[in-house]
Design a protein around this motif. Structure first.
Motif, PDB file in Angstrom:
ATOM      1  N   ARG A 136       0.853  -1.194   0.000  1.00 13.79           N
ATOM      2  CA  ARG A 136       0.000   0.000   0.000  1.00 13.79           C
ATOM      3  C   ARG A 136       0.887   1.242   0.000  1.00 13.79           C
ATOM      4  NH1 ARG A 136      -4.041   0.162   4.490  1.00 13.79           N
ATOM      5  NH2 ARG A 136      -5.122   1.543   3.075  1.00 13.79           N
ATOM      6  N   GLU A 167      -5.685   5.751   3.535  1.00 15.83           N
ATOM      7  CA  GLU A 167      -5.607   4.335   3.934  1.00 15.83           C
ATOM      8  C   GLU A 167      -6.983   3.798   4.324  1.00 15.83           C
ATOM      9  OE1 GLU A 167      -1.067   4.119   5.764  1.00 15.83           O
ATOM     10  OE2 GLU A 167      -2.685   4.887   7.013  1.00 15.83           O
ATOM     11  N   ASN A 178      -9.074   3.151   1.236  1.00 13.20           N
ATOM     12  CA  ASN A 178      -8.476   2.274   0.235  1.00 13.20           C
ATOM     13  C   ASN A 178      -8.061   0.944   0.830  1.00 13.20           C
ATOM     14  OD1 ASN A 178      -8.074   3.794  -2.475  1.00 13.20           O
ATOM     15  ND2 ASN A 178      -7.649   5.277  -0.866  1.00 13.20           N
TER      16      ASN A 178
END
Length: 109
Positions: free
Chosen positions: A46, A105, A108
């Motif tokens: 990520r 974050e 997503n």
């Protein structure tokens, strides 16, 4: 010791077929960030790519992400060619930027 050479894996690395190479002057100016932490952010599953312009007016791609210990970092990249990038900067995110990263974050997952 500061005068010891860095391992070759820090100077040039590849992640998912993308190459990253350090600009030597950047290594000398890192404050509060270790080269291996930059590599962790660039290899993280990520990471948040964000275009930016430096104070000098250069277009860069910033990658916002976290180290393996959870530290929020920004890594600035300049395109070298189609698949390779120069690492031209790295720093810890400030509190406002960290809040933006946390919101990204959260949305997503």
């Amino acid at each position: 010791a500061p005068d010891e050479p860095l391992p070759a894996s820090v100077l040039r690395s590849y992640t998912s077929g993308v190459g990253y190479e350090w600009v030597w002057e950047v290594l000398d100016k890192l404050i509060g960030v270790e080269p291996h932490e930059v590599s962790q952010v660039l290899a993280a599953r990520r990471r948040w790519p964000r275009p930016a312009v430096t104070v000098e007016g250069f277009e860069v791609l910033t990658i916002w992400g976290r180290t393996k210990t959870g530290g929020p970092l920004l890594v600035a990249l300049k395109s070298k060619d189609e698949w390779d990038w120069w690492i031209v900067g790295a720093r810890e995110l400030d509190p406002g930027e960290t809040a933006q990263l946390e919101a990204w974050e959260a949305s997503n997952d």
